[in-house]
Design an enzyme around this catalytic site. Sequence first.
Site, short mmCIF file in Angstrom:
data_model
loop_
_atom_site.label_atom_id
_atom_site.label_comp_id
_atom_site.label_asym_id
_atom_site.label_seq_id
_atom_site.Cartn_x
_atom_site.Cartn_y
_atom_site.Cartn_z
CG LEU A 129 -1.87 -1.21 1.34
CD1 LEU A 129 -2.69 -1.13 2.62
CD2 LEU A 129 -2.78 -1.30 0.12
CG ASP A 130 2.77 2.45 -3.27
OD1 ASP A 130 3.59 1.90 -2.53
OD2 ASP A 130 2.63 2.15 -4.47
CB VAL A 131 -0.27 5.50 2.40
CG1 VAL A 131 -0.93 4.14 2.29
CG2 VAL A 131 0.93 5.42 3.34
CG PHE A 143 -1.89 8.38 -3.89
CD1 PHE A 143 -2.07 9.39 -4.84
CD2 PHE A 143 -2.22 8.66 -2.57
CE1 PHE A 143 -2.54 10.63 -4.48
CE2 PHE A 143 -2.70 9.90 -2.19
CZ PHE A 143 -2.87 10.89 -3.15
CG ASN A 173 6.56 2.67 -0.37
OD1 ASN A 173 7.35 3.36 0.26
ND2 ASN A 173 6.70 2.41 -1.66
#
Length: 257
Positions: A129-131, A143, A173
């Site tokens: 999970l890109d946050v 995102f 992340n």
Amino acid sequence: MLRSRITPCLLVHNKGLVKTVNFKDPKYVGDPINAVKIFNEKEVDELIVLDIDASVEGRGPDFELIKNLAVECRMPFCYGGGVTTASEAKKIINLGAEKVALSTTAIYNFDMIKEIGKAVGIQSVVVVLDVKRTGIIKNYEIFTHNGKKATGIKLKDFIKKLNEIGVGEIIINSIDRDGKMEGFDFAMIDLVRENTDMPMTVLGGAGSLEDIKSVISKYKIIGVSAGSLFVFKGKYKAVLISYPGKQEKKELYQINS
């Protein structure tokens, strides 16, 4: 028995190894296979390899690269990038990877997580999970597509959704901290820890071994990943692959004893 892990994260762009800052301006830092050979010698705990082009280009995994990585790797490795089906995930595992990472697919086709879990074992499924922080503290949005596409999904809400099915691991992340080497976002880590007991790894912000130590010291059993810290040296960021030596790792992990 679970223990903390220190994990280099390799980003693959145009078949080369790159590093980014806030998910932008990828800088070429070498050949992925050569990097793996060096990390073998340094006896790393585990390796994360993410193809950052695949989802953006709308293509599947680079199976040739995965095969070459598996041949060289003497440590467990997790591969992510372009995985959209259970058959692709199964092929990645059969080629020699221990884990398959899902990001865009996990967000936009949630049921596929369960299908892939049935195919390879849910313990081998990792959700990345890109946050990015949006507004007030502890308000984080997920995102996709290298941080370019806002989903409108709050990190806390998606973590709770993941709890319903469980996965082998989640990697959180931080886009805000990516490549800055200024320390981890503890508010972000707190938020995740408060809402799940699934195994987790944090990525984005490591600038020193002290940064890693601070995370392990506070959260005990946790994965800590880094990119820039393990490929750059000095204030001018000369490319030099490194990793904690045996004594350094022992000192880091003694915190858990």
